[in-house]
Design a protein around this motif. Structure first.
Motif, mmCIF file in Angstrom:
data_model
loop_
_atom_site.group_PDB
_atom_site.id
_atom_site.type_symbol
_atom_site.label_atom_id
_atom_site.label_comp_id
_atom_site.label_asym_id
_atom_site.label_seq_id
_atom_site.Cartn_x
_atom_site.Cartn_y
_atom_site.Cartn_z
ATOM 1 N N VAL A 123 0.822 -1.208 0.000
ATOM 2 C CA VAL A 123 0.000 0.000 0.000
ATOM 3 C C VAL A 123 0.859 1.263 0.000
ATOM 4 C CG1 VAL A 123 -1.902 1.165 1.176
ATOM 5 C CG2 VAL A 123 -1.682 -1.313 1.327
ATOM 6 N N ASP A 124 2.136 1.086 0.352
ATOM 7 C CA ASP A 124 3.009 2.251 0.463
ATOM 8 C C ASP A 124 3.346 2.872 -0.880
ATOM 9 O OD1 ASP A 124 4.276 -0.337 0.219
ATOM 10 O OD2 ASP A 124 6.160 0.759 0.135
ATOM 11 N N LYS A 125 3.161 2.114 -1.951
ATOM 12 C CA LYS A 125 3.516 2.636 -3.270
ATOM 13 C C LYS A 125 2.419 3.560 -3.819
ATOM 14 C CE LYS A 125 6.859 -0.755 -4.232
ATOM 15 N NZ LYS A 125 6.868 -1.241 -2.854
ATOM 16 N N PRO A 126 2.785 4.796 -4.109
ATOM 17 C CA PRO A 126 1.791 5.772 -4.615
ATOM 18 C C PRO A 126 1.544 5.598 -6.104
ATOM 19 C CG PRO A 126 3.918 6.817 -4.454
ATOM 20 C CD PRO A 126 4.109 5.383 -3.976
ATOM 21 N N TRP A 127 1.072 4.434 -6.472
ATOM 22 C CA TRP A 127 0.940 4.123 -7.887
ATOM 23 C C TRP A 127 -0.499 4.096 -8.374
ATOM 24 C CZ3 TRP A 127 4.951 -0.458 -7.894
ATOM 25 C CH2 TRP A 127 6.244 0.078 -7.786
ATOM 26 N N ARG A 128 -1.348 4.821 -7.679
ATOM 27 C CA ARG A 128 -2.726 4.913 -8.129
ATOM 28 C C ARG A 128 -2.900 6.293 -8.751
ATOM 29 N NH1 ARG A 128 -7.412 6.644 -4.805
ATOM 30 N NH2 ARG A 128 -9.277 6.267 -6.032
ATOM 31 N N TYR A 129 -3.491 6.328 -9.912
ATOM 32 C CA TYR A 129 -3.697 7.592 -10.604
ATOM 33 C C TYR A 129 -5.170 7.743 -10.956
ATOM 34 C CZ TYR A 129 1.368 7.522 -11.135
ATOM 35 O OH TYR A 129 2.714 7.495 -10.883
ATOM 36 N N TRP A 130 -5.691 8.948 -10.778
ATOM 37 C CA TRP A 130 -7.079 9.137 -11.148
ATOM 38 C C TRP A 130 -7.329 10.579 -11.576
ATOM 39 C CZ3 TRP A 130 -5.161 8.975 -6.265
ATOM 40 C CH2 TRP A 130 -5.494 10.014 -5.390
ATOM 41 N N VAL A 131 -8.377 10.761 -12.343
ATOM 42 C CA VAL A 131 -8.756 12.097 -12.781
ATOM 43 C C VAL A 131 -9.367 12.822 -11.583
ATOM 44 C CG1 VAL A 131 -10.246 13.436 -14.304
ATOM 45 C CG2 VAL A 131 -9.157 11.338 -15.136
ATOM 46 N N THR A 132 -8.752 13.906 -11.222
ATOM 47 C CA THR A 132 -9.171 14.627 -10.032
ATOM 48 C C THR A 132 -10.646 15.017 -10.066
ATOM 49 O OG1 THR A 132 -6.948 15.545 -9.887
ATOM 50 C CG2 THR A 132 -8.639 16.582 -8.540
ATOM 51 N N GLY A 133 -11.342 14.594 -9.034
ATOM 52 C CA GLY A 133 -12.724 15.008 -8.880
ATOM 53 C C GLY A 133 -13.724 14.350 -9.807
ATOM 54 N N HIS A 134 -13.295 13.374 -10.586
ATOM 55 C CA HIS A 134 -14.238 12.732 -11.504
ATOM 56 C C HIS A 134 -15.251 11.863 -10.743
ATOM 57 C CE1 HIS A 134 -15.902 10.428 -14.781
ATOM 58 N NE2 HIS A 134 -15.358 11.290 -15.619
ATOM 59 N N PRO A 135 -16.537 11.988 -11.083
ATOM 60 C CA PRO A 135 -17.578 11.257 -10.353
ATOM 61 C C PRO A 135 -17.490 9.747 -10.486
ATOM 62 C CG PRO A 135 -18.470 12.301 -12.310
ATOM 63 C CD PRO A 135 -17.093 12.854 -12.112
ATOM 64 N N SER A 136 -16.825 9.255 -11.511
ATOM 65 C CA SER A 136 -16.748 7.807 -11.697
ATOM 66 C C SER A 136 -15.572 7.169 -10.970
ATOM 67 C CB SER A 136 -16.646 7.467 -13.190
ATOM 68 O OG SER A 136 -17.876 7.725 -13.838
ATOM 69 N N VAL A 137 -14.756 7.988 -10.346
ATOM 70 C CA VAL A 137 -13.603 7.456 -9.641
ATOM 71 C C VAL A 137 -14.046 6.779 -8.346
ATOM 72 C CG1 VAL A 137 -11.489 8.046 -8.423
ATOM 73 C CG2 VAL A 137 -12.014 9.134 -10.610
ATOM 74 N N SER A 138 -13.589 5.557 -8.149
ATOM 75 C CA SER A 138 -13.889 4.863 -6.901
ATOM 76 C C SER A 138 -12.922 5.410 -5.846
ATOM 77 C CB SER A 138 -13.710 3.365 -7.079
ATOM 78 O OG SER A 138 -12.365 3.070 -7.384
ATOM 79 N N GLY A 139 -12.934 4.881 -4.696
ATOM 80 C CA GLY A 139 -11.982 5.389 -3.716
ATOM 81 C C GLY A 139 -12.650 5.813 -2.436
ATOM 82 N N ARG A 140 -13.411 4.930 -1.898
ATOM 83 C CA ARG A 140 -14.063 5.263 -0.652
ATOM 84 C C ARG A 140 -13.158 4.928 0.537
ATOM 85 N NH1 ARG A 140 -17.083 1.264 0.814
ATOM 86 N NH2 ARG A 140 -16.450 -0.743 0.040
ATOM 87 N N VAL A 141 -12.068 4.213 0.241
ATOM 88 C CA VAL A 141 -11.145 3.840 1.312
ATOM 89 C C VAL A 141 -10.219 4.998 1.652
ATOM 90 C CG1 VAL A 141 -9.349 2.266 2.036
ATOM 91 C CG2 VAL A 141 -11.221 1.454 0.603
ATOM 92 N N ILE A 142 -9.582 5.533 0.625
ATOM 93 C CA ILE A 142 -8.667 6.647 0.835
ATOM 94 C C ILE A 142 -9.110 7.817 -0.039
ATOM 95 C CG2 ILE A 142 -6.296 7.432 0.608
ATOM 96 C CD1 ILE A 142 -5.402 4.602 1.071
ATOM 97 N N LYS A 143 -9.182 8.969 0.533
ATOM 98 C CA LYS A 143 -9.665 10.096 -0.242
ATOM 99 C C LYS A 143 -8.537 10.966 -0.789
ATOM 100 C CE LYS A 143 -13.755 10.034 2.568
ATOM 101 N NZ LYS A 143 -14.480 10.662 3.681
#
Length: 170
Positions: A150-170
Motif C-alpha cells: 500500500v506504500d507505493k503511490p501508484w494509483r492515478y485518477w482524474v481529479t474530482g471525476h464522479p466515476s472514480v472509486s476510492g471510498r477507502v482513501i480520499k
DNA sequence: GAATGGATTGTCT
DNA sequence: GACAATCCATTCA
C-alpha cells in the motif's frame, strides 16, 4: 472499448493503478510465474483478466518495466458509448457515473470475463484507444483495496471525476 | 480431488 | 467508518 454480440460498450479511463515487477508484493507476478499470471509475462499490450473474490473480474493492461512483468489495473471508466447496454448488465437503476465506477463494476458493465483474458488490446474485440482527451487534472496516491504494498503511490485518477472509486482513501 | 484466499462491493451503524 | 458476504479459479497434496 469492448465489442460483443450484444453491442459495443466503451468509456474513458479515469482511474488506474500500476503493478510493477516481482518485487512489488501486491503484483500478481510477485510469487513468480504461475499459470494465472502468465499473461503478465507475455508481450505488452494484451489484456490480463482474472476473477477476484469469486465474484468480480478485474482487467489489466499488460505492460513492461525494464524487462519486469508489469500491468496497469483499470479501476474506473467514464461511460462514453453503449450506456443502455451497460445498464442492461448492471441494472436499469444505476446512475451513469456509477456504471463503471470500481474495477469489478466496470468489467461487469463492459461484459468482460475470463474469455477476454490475453486478448490483444490493439486489434481484438477488447481495445484501449487513444482518442485524445481534454487536459484534466490527475491526482496520484496510494493504491487501495490491497493488503500489501500500500506504500507505493501508484494509483492515478482524474481529479474530482464522479466515476472514480476510492471510498477507502480520499 | 479438496482447501484457500482475494487488486471488491454493498450495507449497516 | 467498519465489516461481512461471496465463491470460483488457483494452488497444493
Amino acid at each position: 472499448m469492448h465489442r460483443t454480440p450484444a453491442g459495443t460498450a466503451a468509456g474513458m479511463i479515469v482511474e488506474t493503478e500500476a503493478y510493477i515487477g516481482e518485487d512489488d508484493p501486491a503484483c500478481h507476478a510477485a510469487p513468480g510465474p504461475t499459470r494465472r499470471n502468465a499473461p503478465l509475462y507475455g508481450p505488452p499490450g494484451i489484456a490480463y483478466v482474472y476473477l477476484n473474490y469469486g465474484i468480480h473480474y478485474l482487467v489489466n493492461a499488460v505492460t513492461e518495466a525494464d524487462g519486469h512483468p508489469a500491468a496497469v489495473l483499470i479501476r474506473a471508466l467514464s461511460p462514453v458509448e453503449g450506456l443502455a447496454l451497460m445498464r442492461k448488465r448492471r441494472g436499469e437503476e444505476v446512475a451513469e457515473h456509477d456504471l463503471c465506477r470500481g474495477p469489478g463494476n466496470l468489467t461487469k458493465a463492459l461484459g468482460i470475463s475470463l474469455s477476454e483474458n490475453e486478448l490483444d488490446l490493439m486489434s481484438s474485440r477488447l481495445t484501449i484507444e487513444d482518442r485524445g482527451c481534454e487536459v484534466v487534472a490527475v491526482s496520484r496516491g496510494p493504491r487501495i483495496g490491497i493488503r500489501v504494498g500500500v506504500d507505493k503511490p501508484w494509483r492515478y485518477w482524474v481529479t474530482g471525476h464522479p466515476s472514480v472509486s476510492g471510498r477507502v482513501i480520499k
